[in-house]
Design a protein around this motif. Structure first.
Motif, PDB file in Angstrom:
ATOM      1  N   THR A  88     115.569 -13.605  62.776  1.00  0.00           N
ATOM      2  CA  THR A  88     116.216 -12.523  63.522  1.00  0.00           C
ATOM      3  C   THR A  88     115.920 -12.616  65.018  1.00  0.00           C
ATOM      4  N   THR A  89     114.650 -12.830  65.339  1.00  0.00           N
ATOM      5  CA  THR A  89     114.237 -12.892  66.748  1.00  0.00           C
ATOM      6  C   THR A  89     115.007 -13.985  67.474  1.00  0.00           C
ATOM      7  N   HIS A 117     112.997  -2.573  66.952  1.00  0.00           N
ATOM      8  CA  HIS A 117     111.931  -3.577  66.896  1.00  0.00           C
ATOM      9  C   HIS A 117     111.903  -4.287  68.258  1.00  0.00           C
ATOM     10  N   ASN A 169     112.672  -0.502  60.905  1.00  0.00           N
ATOM     11  CA  ASN A 169     111.578  -1.167  60.181  1.00  0.00           C
ATOM     12  C   ASN A 169     110.348  -0.267  60.067  1.00  0.00           C
ATOM     13  N   ASP A 194     121.172  -5.261  64.096  1.00  0.00           N
ATOM     14  CA  ASP A 194     119.951  -5.914  63.624  1.00  0.00           C
ATOM     15  C   ASP A 194     119.806  -5.568  62.144  1.00  0.00           C
ATOM     16  N   ALA A 196     117.805  -7.043  59.968  1.00  0.00           N
ATOM     17  CA  ALA A 196     116.570  -7.596  59.373  1.00  0.00           C
ATOM     18  C   ALA A 196     116.076  -6.753  58.208  1.00  0.00           C
ATOM     19  N   GLN A 197     116.267  -5.412  58.319  1.00  0.00           N
ATOM     20  CA  GLN A 197     115.782  -4.536  57.241  1.00  0.00           C
ATOM     21  C   GLN A 197     116.911  -3.985  56.377  1.00  0.00           C
ATOM     22  N   SER A 217     116.870 -12.189  58.763  1.00  0.00           N
ATOM     23  CA  SER A 217     115.899 -13.259  58.468  1.00  0.00           C
ATOM     24  C   SER A 217     115.834 -13.522  56.970  1.00  0.00           C
ATOM     25  N   HIS A 219     113.263 -14.741  55.329  1.00  0.00           N
ATOM     26  CA  HIS A 219     111.944 -14.494  54.715  1.00  0.00           C
ATOM     27  C   HIS A 219     111.763 -13.056  54.265  1.00  0.00           C
ATOM     28  N   LYS A 220     112.608 -12.147  54.751  1.00  0.00           N
ATOM     29  CA  LYS A 220     112.497 -10.746  54.323  1.00  0.00           C
ATOM     30  C   LYS A 220     113.342 -10.469  53.086  1.00  0.00           C
TER      31      LYS A 220
HETATM   32  N1  PMP Z   1     114.188  -6.548  63.626  1.00  0.00           N
HETATM   33  C1  PMP Z   1     113.669  -5.796  62.657  1.00  0.00           C
HETATM   34  C2  PMP Z   1     114.293  -4.462  62.362  1.00  0.00           C
HETATM   35  C3  PMP Z   1     112.577  -6.261  61.927  1.00  0.00           C
HETATM   36  O1  PMP Z   1     112.060  -5.510  60.954  1.00  0.00           O
HETATM   37  C4  PMP Z   1     112.041  -7.540  62.225  1.00  0.00           C
HETATM   38  C5  PMP Z   1     110.839  -8.080  61.469  1.00  0.00           C
HETATM   39  N2  PMP Z   1     109.778  -7.182  61.342  1.00  0.00           N
HETATM   40  C6  PMP Z   1     112.633  -8.291  63.232  1.00  0.00           C
HETATM   41  C7  PMP Z   1     113.708  -7.764  63.910  1.00  0.00           C
HETATM   42  C8  PMP Z   1     112.130  -9.646  63.590  1.00  0.00           C
HETATM   43  O2  PMP Z   1     112.304 -10.538  62.514  1.00  0.00           O
HETATM   44  P1  PMP Z   1     111.677 -11.988  62.541  1.00  0.00           P
HETATM   45  O3  PMP Z   1     110.221 -11.806  62.839  1.00  0.00           O
HETATM   46  O4  PMP Z   1     111.927 -12.518  61.169  1.00  0.00           O
HETATM   47  O5  PMP Z   1     112.355 -12.763  63.609  1.00  0.00           O
END
Ligand code: PMP
Length: 405
Positions: A88-89, A117, A169, A194, A196-197, A217, A219-220
């Motif tokens: 995601t980052t 985040h 998150n 975003d 990611a969650q 991502s 991995h999540k």
């Molecule tokens: N955005 C959100 C909402 C997240 O929860 C996270 C991971 N905690 C990220 C971005 C970043 O993800 P990553 O570390 O896998 O790049």
């Protein structure tokens, strides 16, 4: 839900059976995902796209099949809209570079929200510094939901992009993304979500959301680390410049002029993580076998039970109760005299009892500052958690708090 597929869940930690409630940070992996990584390196490892030889062709096919699975998962119109990144980052940084270079100039505005985040703040801040643009922030209402009225007020003709989390998150709140997209689009403004969650917990459909970009991502969501996705509508990806240069992303290179590859390769400089994408494809298959809707409803029940159980405890403050949520619940514990028990201390005492939760600012310092606490304790669920996990966690939490009273 098929807990036996996740070998790590049989582990003991400090002599106790592991209760893993740190899924918002990363999920555990089912055996099929781990097997896929071994299979790739054992049977068909070769660099993709360039080789005429057999192994390279198998690797390429597997990598591209995985891209199709991702496209299907999020209902992209085509796999050309799926760019593999490191996570995601990385996806947001790439977008901030590419979109920023092409679309943002001095005085323009980028909107994020108070609950983002750091990954969805800092790359935009860096862009604003580069371009002398301005960051605007959607504030929160008292109940910690996004203040949509305030959002309407800050959207204006200088706004170039809105970038907001689908699910927080820290709080687990599901934000009204469809409404945000609609409001932004009415003014011709693009929206990055975003995810990611959200992609790990909800059945996300980019066409229904109508978002311009979605990042998440692997991995999540039971997949490997080091792999993520930047989804972009084709009309955007066609028009935006690549964020990084190198192999793979070119059509022809000469010292006079370089031309770029077709989508999605234009955005994928260098050797991609083809083993990761293959394993991610297996994670997606695994989720789809169980059913995204089934996962969502099971986790929803579990998260509700978690919130209910926490809310019955004295001296516990649960954040953002009674809101649409996915996966995560944040809280803090207090002594009888009303002073905060530091979330870190709660986390350590839970760990001693085999319970893994996350404590601290959760990479969302502006939100934590807003809550006026040094951090929170966050418990987050995945499909393999059970009510028994929650009960064990609650018992352990009661014991931990007793030590401070
Ligand atoms: N955005 C959100 C909402 C997240 O929860 C996270 C991971 N905690 C990220 C971005 C970043 O993800 P990553 O570390 O896998 O790049």
């Amino acid at each position: 839900m098929r807990r036996e597929d996740f070998p790590i869940l049989n582990k003991q930690v400090h002599g106790r059976a592991l209760v893993y409630l740190d899924n918002a940070a990363t999920t555990q992996k089912p055996q099929v995902v781990m097997d896929a990584i071994i299979e790739a390196y054992s049977h068909w490892n070769a660099n993709v796209h360039r080789g005429v030889h057999h192994l390279s062709q198998v690797a390429t096919q597997n990598h591209e099949e995985a891209r199709k699975k991702v496209a299907k998962l999020i209902h992209a119109q085509s796999e050309e809209e799926i760019i593999f990144t490191k996570g995601t980052t990385d996806s947001i940084n790439m977008l901030a570079r590419s979109f920023g270079d092409a679309m943002v100039k001095e005085g323009d505005e980028i909107i994020v929200s108070q609950l983002e985040h750091h990954s969805n703040i800092v790359p935009w801040q860096m862009l604003c510094e580069r371009k002398k643009a301005v960051m605007k922030v959607i504030p929160l209402r008292e109940d910690l939901s996004l203040d949509i009225e305030a959002f309407k007020g800050i959207l204006n003709k200088k706004t170039r992009l809105v970038s907001v989390a689908h699910v927080s998150n820290v709080l687990g709140i599901v934000n009204p993304i469809k409404e945000i997209v609609k409001l932004a689009h009415e003014k011709g403004i693009a929206v990055c979500v975003d995810g990611a969650q959200s992609v790990p917990h909800l059945a996300v459909d980019v066409q229904k959301l109508d978002c311009d970009f979605l990042v998440f991502s692997a991995h999540k969501m039971y997949g490997p680390t080091g792999l993520g996705v930047l989804y972009g509508k084709k009309k955007w990806l066609d028009k935006l410049p690549p964020a990084e240069g190198g192999g793979e992303m070119i059509e022809h290179v000469s010292f006079e002029k370089t031309t770029y590859n077709v989508l999605p390769y234009k955005f994928e400089a260098g050797t991609p993580n083809y083993v990761g994408s293959y394993a991610f494809g297996k994670a997606i298959d695994y989720m789809q076998e169980i059913g995204l809707e089934n996962i969502a409803s099971y986790e929803n029940d579990l998260a509700k039970y978690l919130e209910q159980q926490l809310s019955t405890l004295p001296n516990i403050h649960v954040y953002a109760t009674n809101q649409p949520k996915a996966g995560a619940v944040s809280f803090n514990a207090y002594r009888e005299d009303g002073t905060l028990i530091h979330p870190f201390d709660v986390g350590v005492l839970l760990d001693r009892q085999g319970v893994a939760v996350r404590t601290g600012h959760h990479c969302a310092e502006p939100l934590i500052d807003h809550l006026q606490v040094p951090g929170t304790v966050r418990a987050s669920v995945a499909m393999y958690n059970t009510k028994e996990d929650i009960d064990t966690f609650i018992t352990a939490l009661k014991k931990a708090i007793m030590m401070f009273l």
